[in-house]
Scaffold this motif. Structure first.
Motif, PDB file in Angstrom:
ATOM      1  N   ASP A 103       0.845  -1.191   0.000  1.00  0.00           N
ATOM      2  CA  ASP A 103       0.000   0.000   0.000  1.00  0.00           C
ATOM      3  C   ASP A 103       0.878   1.238   0.000  1.00  0.00           C
ATOM      4  O   ASP A 103       1.852   1.320   0.753  1.00  0.00           O
ATOM      5  N   ASP A 104       0.526   2.182  -0.808  1.00  0.00           N
ATOM      6  CA  ASP A 104       1.214   3.470  -0.881  1.00  0.00           C
ATOM      7  C   ASP A 104       2.705   3.301  -1.135  1.00  0.00           C
ATOM      8  O   ASP A 104       3.545   3.929  -0.487  1.00  0.00           O
ATOM      9  N   ASP A 106       5.870   3.793  -3.571  1.00  0.00           N
ATOM     10  CA  ASP A 106       6.287   4.706  -4.633  1.00  0.00           C
ATOM     11  C   ASP A 106       6.769   3.911  -5.849  1.00  0.00           C
ATOM     12  O   ASP A 106       7.655   3.071  -5.748  1.00  0.00           O
ATOM     13  N   GLU A 111       4.110   8.409  -8.852  1.00  0.00           N
ATOM     14  CA  GLU A 111       3.023   7.436  -8.703  1.00  0.00           C
ATOM     15  C   GLU A 111       3.177   6.644  -7.415  1.00  0.00           C
ATOM     16  O   GLU A 111       4.289   6.376  -6.972  1.00  0.00           O
ATOM     17  N   SER A 112       2.057   6.262  -6.847  1.00  0.00           N
ATOM     18  CA  SER A 112       2.081   5.346  -5.714  1.00  0.00           C
ATOM     19  C   SER A 112       1.124   4.200  -6.006  1.00  0.00           C
ATOM     20  O   SER A 112       0.222   4.325  -6.829  1.00  0.00           O
ATOM     21  N   GLY A 114      -1.324   0.928  -4.538  1.00  0.00           N
ATOM     22  CA  GLY A 114      -2.055   0.226  -3.500  1.00  0.00           C
ATOM     23  C   GLY A 114      -2.642  -1.035  -4.109  1.00  0.00           C
ATOM     24  O   GLY A 114      -3.184  -0.995  -5.213  1.00  0.00           O
ATOM     25  N   SER A 143      -1.656   5.750  -8.813  1.00  0.00           N
ATOM     26  CA  SER A 143      -2.069   7.125  -9.097  1.00  0.00           C
ATOM     27  C   SER A 143      -0.975   8.099  -8.727  1.00  0.00           C
ATOM     28  O   SER A 143      -0.072   7.792  -8.011  1.00  0.00           O
TER      29      SER A 143
END
Length: 143
Positions: A103-104, A106, A111-112, A114, A143
């Motif tokens: 999750d989250d 990079d 962009e990250s 999840g 996103s």
């Protein structure tokens, strides 16, 4: 510039997460966690992580994408594994635990990532006698 199709990056993050988990690799060694292509005669059990299907999306005015697909595990009856169905379910459980922690992360270029598990299932493998096929359906949002 944001990459709107991070398919290879997403798969890379998933594979790296699976290969670095000691509980999973006690059952399926890291060397038997493959991308789309597996060896002609792989050692069992093994895991295959094909590239996910990407859907380009505009999220909150910015670009991004949603990736979805299935991670596969394959098990079969052997001297060291008398219950391949239970082993496939155990591998699925580890995959769910590992993937749910992504999750989250990079991906670069702002962009990250999840990842969320959508569904799991264990089926008899019709191509192999005494073999089972575990599937874990995932959805990743970048996103």
């Amino acid at each position: 510039m944001t990459t709107i199709d991070p398919s290879l990056s997403v798969r890379g993050k998933i594979i790296a997460s699976l290969k670095s988990d000691a509980q999973l690799t006690a059952i399926v060694t890291a060397a038997r966690i493959y991308p789309s292509k597996t060896p002609a005669d792989p050692a069992w059990p093994f895991i295959r992580v094909p590239i996910l299907t990407g859907t380009v999306a505009d999220l909150d005015g910015g670009s991004g994408s949603e990736q979805s697909g299935v991670l596969h595990c394959f098990t079969k009856l052997s001297t060291g594994n008398l219950d391949p169905e239970a082993q496939a379910a155990t591998i699925n459980r580890h995959i769910v635990r590992i993937v749910s922690q992504i999750d989250d992360i990079d991906l670069g270029d702002g962009e990250s990532l999840g990842v969320h598990v959508v569904q799991t299932q264990v089926l008899m493998d019709p191509a192999e006698a005494d073999a089972f096929h575990g599937i874990v359906q995932v959805r990743a949002t970048a996103s």
